[in-house]
Design a protein around this motif. Structure first.
Motif, PDB file in Angstrom:
ATOM      1  N   ARG B 151      34.746 -92.062  -3.562  1.00 25.13           N
ATOM      2  CA  ARG B 151      34.864 -93.483  -3.857  1.00 25.13           C
ATOM      3  C   ARG B 151      35.650 -94.139  -2.728  1.00 25.13           C
ATOM      4  O   ARG B 151      36.624 -93.574  -2.223  1.00 25.13           O
ATOM      5  CB  ARG B 151      35.634 -93.684  -5.159  1.00 25.13           C
ATOM      6  N   ASP B 153      37.613 -96.727  -2.723  1.00 18.81           N
ATOM      7  CA  ASP B 153      38.767 -97.567  -3.051  1.00 18.81           C
ATOM      8  C   ASP B 153      40.003 -96.769  -3.455  1.00 18.81           C
ATOM      9  O   ASP B 153      40.853 -97.264  -4.187  1.00 18.81           O
ATOM     10  CB  ASP B 153      38.379 -98.533  -4.173  1.00 18.81           C
ATOM     11  N   MET B 154      40.098 -95.537  -2.972  1.00 18.85           N
ATOM     12  CA  MET B 154      41.279 -94.755  -3.330  1.00 18.85           C
ATOM     13  C   MET B 154      42.398 -95.018  -2.335  1.00 18.85           C
ATOM     14  O   MET B 154      42.208 -94.940  -1.131  1.00 18.85           O
ATOM     15  CB  MET B 154      40.920 -93.274  -3.329  1.00 18.85           C
ATOM     16  N   TYR B 157      48.530 -93.778  -0.821  1.00 21.47           N
ATOM     17  CA  TYR B 157      49.852 -93.711  -1.448  1.00 21.47           C
ATOM     18  C   TYR B 157      49.764 -93.208  -2.887  1.00 21.47           C
ATOM     19  O   TYR B 157      50.476 -92.292  -3.300  1.00 21.47           O
ATOM     20  CB  TYR B 157      50.508 -95.087  -1.409  1.00 21.47           C
ATOM     21  N   ALA B 158      48.882 -93.815  -3.640  1.00 20.06           N
ATOM     22  CA  ALA B 158      48.743 -93.433  -5.044  1.00 20.06           C
ATOM     23  C   ALA B 158      48.286 -91.981  -5.172  1.00 20.06           C
ATOM     24  O   ALA B 158      48.771 -91.238  -6.031  1.00 20.06           O
ATOM     25  CB  ALA B 158      47.764 -94.373  -5.748  1.00 20.06           C
ATOM     26  N   LEU B 159      47.377 -91.595  -4.323  1.00 18.34           N
ATOM     27  CA  LEU B 159      46.884 -90.217  -4.399  1.00 18.34           C
ATOM     28  C   LEU B 159      48.000 -89.217  -4.122  1.00 18.34           C
ATOM     29  O   LEU B 159      48.172 -88.239  -4.866  1.00 18.34           O
ATOM     30  CB  LEU B 159      45.739 -90.017  -3.397  1.00 18.34           C
ATOM     31  N   GLY B 188      37.399 -85.377  -8.908  1.00 17.86           N
ATOM     32  CA  GLY B 188      37.122 -86.661  -9.550  1.00 17.86           C
ATOM     33  C   GLY B 188      36.919 -87.790  -8.549  1.00 17.86           C
ATOM     34  O   GLY B 188      36.362 -88.838  -8.892  1.00 17.86           O
ATOM     35  N   LEU B 189      37.386 -87.576  -7.341  1.00 14.16           N
ATOM     36  CA  LEU B 189      37.219 -88.601  -6.299  1.00 14.16           C
ATOM     37  C   LEU B 189      35.781 -88.710  -5.804  1.00 14.16           C
ATOM     38  O   LEU B 189      35.373 -89.752  -5.290  1.00 14.16           O
ATOM     39  CB  LEU B 189      38.113 -88.279  -5.104  1.00 14.16           C
TER      40      LEU B 189
END
Lengths: 192, 192
Positions: B151, B153-154, B157-159, B188-189
């Motif tokens: 995807r 839009d990952m 930082y969040a990952l 899941g990415l």
DNA sequence: TGGCATCCGGAACGCTGTTCCGTATGTTGG
DNA sequence: CCAACATACGGAACAGCGTTCCGGATGCCA
């Protein structure tokens, strides 16, 4: 289920019951403003009791946390079978149920972190959550696996710990969206 | 890169340099046996210095942790572009790089938890990790997204925070396999 | 070697959880 | 209604932790 005077238990003194309720209210309020790690003395002050009284009613912090959140945890546990019955597919039910769990965790400042703590004081918390939620999660996983929607070898315990972990620090940082990551994790469970 | 006597800096006293090295060695050993939360006094005793000396050389615990693990973090950061060049696909490089990161975290008792802590003492740690690793992760994510493997839009930082969170408590509990969950998250990415 | 800038050690302070016991208070039998 | 007892309370006291501070020791350079 054993609170009304049922014979054998001699019923606690009135002041003891009053203090217990005051402590629950004070703790709930303190947890909201200062997180579940709020100092014991602050809860005592809010409740208008001495620190000794806290330890008499709730020997560990975990006991107090469980008492405060018991209703919500029960509700979450009971939602599992309900969702399974209502939803189109078991995987949808699983996703919705985990959303409920995440909603619960991210609104309780510090709770997710406390859940993973290995300090002895949090043993009761750990145990209560697991006893109550692992069987529910297991049921949902089994149902989804039986429909060939997810990998069959996912352990409910590990999944719940993982979801709990992902919720740590959510709400402190707008750049970190725990819900999004949990969704990715659940998506990763699917068979393709 | 500025340790050799380069003119302007008047070079520290010999005992100061000796103590700094002793502290790094003592801290590294203490972190292994007691985790990165080991009491300051214990590090001081191991190094044979007073507690004041620790605070003089490393004002916060984060400074000490960063100093101890700097080499490994650098190595991890540098491995990113290398993996991207070697691997068959960007997604494979991403997965391998995250594996490296997980390997690093799960072998440092308590480090993953410290990374997520919002206490002021850990600010430096937070900052150093992010400054060094987010750009690398971002590069890997971009490459994989450009190949339509994940995807688009990952957020890096969040990952990284999510992966770090999943590593909390790994090693304390044989039933919890952080690596497995991280793999699911990375899976899941993918776009399907 | 003398003198000074630098650095060291550990006592001391504040904050936290936890325990303990003299005192107060509710309860109950007479 | 009152006494006497079991129960519960309050908060002082203790221990462990991070952090600060300064008198004294020590390396360095002229």
């Amino acid at each position: 289920m054993a609170d009304i005077d049922s014979g054998s238990v001699p019923r606690k003194r009135a002041d003891a019951r009053r203090n217990e309720r005051a402590l629950l209210d004070a703790a709930a309020a303190a947890f909201v403003t200062a997180g579940v790690d709020v100092p014991v003395r602050e809860i005592a002050v809010r409740a208008g009791v001495g620190v000794g009284t806290i330890y008499r009613h709730f020997p560990t912090r975990a006991d107090l946390i469980v008492a405060v959140y018991r209703h919500q945890i029960e509700a979450c546990a009971e939602a599992g079978p309900a969702l399974l019955a209502e939803s189109d597919t078991p995987h949808a039910a699983l996703a919705q149920w985990i959303d409920l769990f995440v909603d619960f965790l991210v609104t309780k400042h510090g709770l997710a972190a406390a859940l993973q703590s290995d300090e002895a004081a949090f043993q009761t918390l750990h145990t209560y959550f697991l006893d109550r939620l692992v069987p529910v999660c297991d049921q949902l996983l089994d149902a989804a696996a039986a429909h060939d929607e997810i990998r069959p070898d996912m352990d409910a315990y590990a999944l719940l710990r993982g979801v709990g972990n992902l919720c740590i620090g959510a709400g402190n940082d707008p750049r970190y969206d725990a819900r999004r990551l949990v969704d990715l994790l659940v998506a990763g469970l699917r068979v393709h």
